[in-house]
Design a protein around this motif. Structure first.
Motif, PDB file in Angstrom:
ATOM      1  N   UNK A  22      25.667  49.638  38.098  1.00 15.44           N
ATOM      2  CA  UNK A  22      25.424  51.069  38.258  1.00 15.44           C
ATOM      3  C   UNK A  22      25.939  51.809  37.039  1.00 15.44           C
ATOM      4  N   UNK A  23      25.128  52.709  36.495  1.00 13.63           N
ATOM      5  CA  UNK A  23      25.554  53.550  35.378  1.00 13.63           C
ATOM      6  C   UNK A  23      25.554  52.825  34.037  1.00 13.63           C
ATOM      7  N   UNK A  24      26.315  51.774  33.947  1.00 16.01           N
ATOM      8  CA  UNK A  24      26.386  50.923  32.762  1.00 16.01           C
ATOM      9  C   UNK A  24      25.917  49.547  33.205  1.00 16.01           C
ATOM     10  N   UNK A  25      25.017  48.960  32.435  1.00 17.69           N
ATOM     11  CA  UNK A  25      24.385  47.716  32.860  1.00 17.69           C
ATOM     12  C   UNK A  25      24.701  46.604  31.858  1.00 17.69           C
ATOM     13  N   UNK A  26      25.826  45.930  32.113  1.00 23.32           N
ATOM     14  CA  UNK A  26      26.281  44.887  31.195  1.00 23.32           C
ATOM     15  C   UNK A  26      26.678  43.631  31.958  1.00 23.32           C
ATOM     16  N   UNK A  27      26.686  42.527  31.234  1.00 25.99           N
ATOM     17  CA  UNK A  27      27.292  41.301  31.705  1.00 25.99           C
ATOM     18  C   UNK A  27      28.297  40.917  30.632  1.00 25.99           C
ATOM     19  N   UNK A  28      29.516  40.566  31.043  1.00 26.06           N
ATOM     20  CA  UNK A  28      30.608  40.357  30.097  1.00 26.06           C
ATOM     21  C   UNK A  28      31.128  38.932  30.167  1.00 26.06           C
ATOM     22  N   UNK A  29      31.419  38.378  29.013  1.00 27.12           N
ATOM     23  CA  UNK A  29      31.943  37.016  28.924  1.00 27.12           C
ATOM     24  C   UNK A  29      32.811  36.853  27.690  1.00 27.12           C
ATOM     25  N   UNK A  30      33.071  35.593  27.354  1.00 29.44           N
ATOM     26  CA  UNK A  30      33.836  35.289  26.148  1.00 29.44           C
ATOM     27  C   UNK A  30      35.328  35.172  26.326  1.00 29.44           C
ATOM     28  N   UNK A  31      35.800  35.139  27.564  1.00 29.50           N
ATOM     29  CA  UNK A  31      37.230  34.984  27.814  1.00 29.50           C
ATOM     30  C   UNK A  31      37.548  33.499  27.941  1.00 29.50           C
ATOM     31  N   UNK A  32      38.402  32.956  27.061  1.00 29.30           N
ATOM     32  CA  UNK A  32      38.711  31.531  27.142  1.00 29.30           C
ATOM     33  C   UNK A  32      39.436  31.130  28.431  1.00 29.30           C
ATOM     34  N   UNK A  33      40.016  32.117  29.151  1.00 28.75           N
ATOM     35  CA  UNK A  33      40.688  31.801  30.419  1.00 28.75           C
ATOM     36  C   UNK A  33      39.723  31.873  31.601  1.00 28.75           C
ATOM     37  N   UNK A  34      38.510  32.397  31.368  1.00 29.08           N
ATOM     38  CA  UNK A  34      37.491  32.566  32.414  1.00 29.08           C
ATOM     39  C   UNK A  34      37.928  33.468  33.559  1.00 29.08           C
ATOM     40  N   UNK A  35      38.865  34.367  33.285  1.00 27.94           N
ATOM     41  CA  UNK A  35      39.369  35.263  34.324  1.00 27.94           C
ATOM     42  C   UNK A  35      39.051  36.731  34.051  1.00 27.94           C
ATOM     43  N   UNK A  36      38.745  37.054  32.798  1.00 29.37           N
ATOM     44  CA  UNK A  36      38.608  38.446  32.400  1.00 29.37           C
ATOM     45  C   UNK A  36      39.909  39.012  31.897  1.00 29.37           C
ATOM     46  N   UNK A  37      40.984  38.249  31.985  1.00 32.35           N
ATOM     47  CA  UNK A  37      42.303  38.704  31.559  1.00 32.35           C
ATOM     48  C   UNK A  37      42.626  38.322  30.121  1.00 32.35           C
ATOM     49  N   UNK A  38      41.942  37.321  29.583  1.00 33.30           N
ATOM     50  CA  UNK A  38      42.199  36.895  28.206  1.00 33.30           C
ATOM     51  C   UNK A  38      41.467  37.793  27.242  1.00 33.30           C
ATOM     52  N   UNK A  39      42.201  38.490  26.388  1.00 39.52           N
ATOM     53  CA  UNK A  39      41.557  39.458  25.516  1.00 39.52           C
ATOM     54  C   UNK A  39      41.629  39.141  24.050  1.00 39.52           C
ATOM     55  N   UNK A  40      42.498  38.226  23.664  1.00 40.54           N
ATOM     56  CA  UNK A  40      42.640  37.929  22.248  1.00 40.54           C
ATOM     57  C   UNK A  40      41.544  36.990  21.784  1.00 40.54           C
ATOM     58  N   UNK A  41      41.383  36.924  20.477  1.00 40.08           N
ATOM     59  CA  UNK A  41      40.398  36.005  19.921  1.00 40.08           C
ATOM     60  C   UNK A  41      40.865  34.584  20.158  1.00 40.08           C
ATOM     61  N   UNK A  42      40.004  33.641  19.873  1.00 39.11           N
ATOM     62  CA  UNK A  42      40.367  32.240  20.050  1.00 39.11           C
ATOM     63  C   UNK A  42      41.477  31.836  19.092  1.00 39.11           C
ATOM     64  N   UNK A  43      41.696  32.643  18.043  1.00 41.24           N
ATOM     65  CA  UNK A  43      42.794  32.398  17.106  1.00 41.24           C
ATOM     66  C   UNK A  43      44.078  33.083  17.555  1.00 41.24           C
ATOM     67  N   UNK A  44      44.020  33.841  18.654  1.00 42.89           N
ATOM     68  CA  UNK A  44      45.206  34.496  19.188  1.00 42.89           C
ATOM     69  C   UNK A  44      45.460  35.895  18.669  1.00 42.89           C
ATOM     70  N   UNK A  45      44.525  36.456  17.923  1.00 41.23           N
ATOM     71  CA  UNK A  45      44.700  37.782  17.353  1.00 41.23           C
ATOM     72  C   UNK A  45      43.727  38.776  17.968  1.00 41.23           C
ATOM     73  N   UNK A  46      43.990  40.065  17.747  1.00 41.08           N
ATOM     74  CA  UNK A  46      43.028  41.116  18.041  1.00 41.08           C
ATOM     75  C   UNK A  46      42.650  41.748  16.709  1.00 41.08           C
ATOM     76  N   UNK A  47      41.505  42.416  16.675  1.00 39.31           N
ATOM     77  CA  UNK A  47      41.100  43.030  15.416  1.00 39.31           C
ATOM     78  C   UNK A  47      40.526  44.414  15.655  1.00 39.31           C
ATOM     79  N   UNK A  48      40.423  45.159  14.555  1.00 40.99           N
ATOM     80  CA  UNK A  48      40.032  46.560  14.600  1.00 40.99           C
ATOM     81  C   UNK A  48      38.561  46.754  14.955  1.00 40.99           C
TER      82      UNK A  48
END
Length: 153
Positions: free
Chosen positions: A44-70
């Protein structure tokens, strides 16, 4: 990341429902997304499907190298059907998570667009039509949807 918007790579996401072909403006490491889930869908409203979390929980937010970027190239960002963009939890918190827009959506220009679905959007729309596991408008897809293999060409 310093990746030119003109740098392009074709990526195939192999799923049990078929292949999804993406044209991306940045390179991904081979194998990083293998066996990861699309853990979130909005209907509803926003129509997305989200993935890419190495933990498969939605809680893992860092890159696979362990960093975040701008954030990058946000000015004028639009999120039409087929857009591939970085998911984040606020300014400059990009990591491994991404989303695919399966129906034109109004989002603020806060998500780095880095590609577009070249083919296979119907597969994502098929998964989205089943809705969420709990019947809400934002949650885990009713039908488990896994990237079995991610192949950069």
């Amino acid at each position: 990341m310093g990746v030119s918007a003109s740098t392009s790579v074709s990526v195939t996401l192999q799923t049990r429902l078929g292949n999804i072909e993406l044209d991306l403006n940045a390179l991904c490491k081979r194998g990083d997304y293998d066996n990861t889930h699309f853990f979130r869908i909005t209907t509803e409203g926003v129509f997305i499907i989200q993935g890419g979390d190495p933990t498969n929980t939605g809680e893992g937010g860092k890159s696979f190298d362990g960093d975040v970027f701008e954030d990058e190239n946000l000015a004028g960002s639009q999120y039409s059907s087929g857009t591939v963009a970085m998911a984040n939890s606020g300014k400059d918190t990009n990591g491994s998570q991404f989303f695919i827009v399966y129906k034109d959506s109004q989002l603020p220009p806060a998500y780095t667009v880095f590609g577009h679905v070249a083919s296979g959007l119907g597969i994502i729309q098929q998964v989205s039509s089943a809705g969420t596991a709990d019947g809400s408008s934002d949650g885990k897809p009713r039908d488990q949807f896994i990237i079995n293999k991610c192949i950069a060409k």
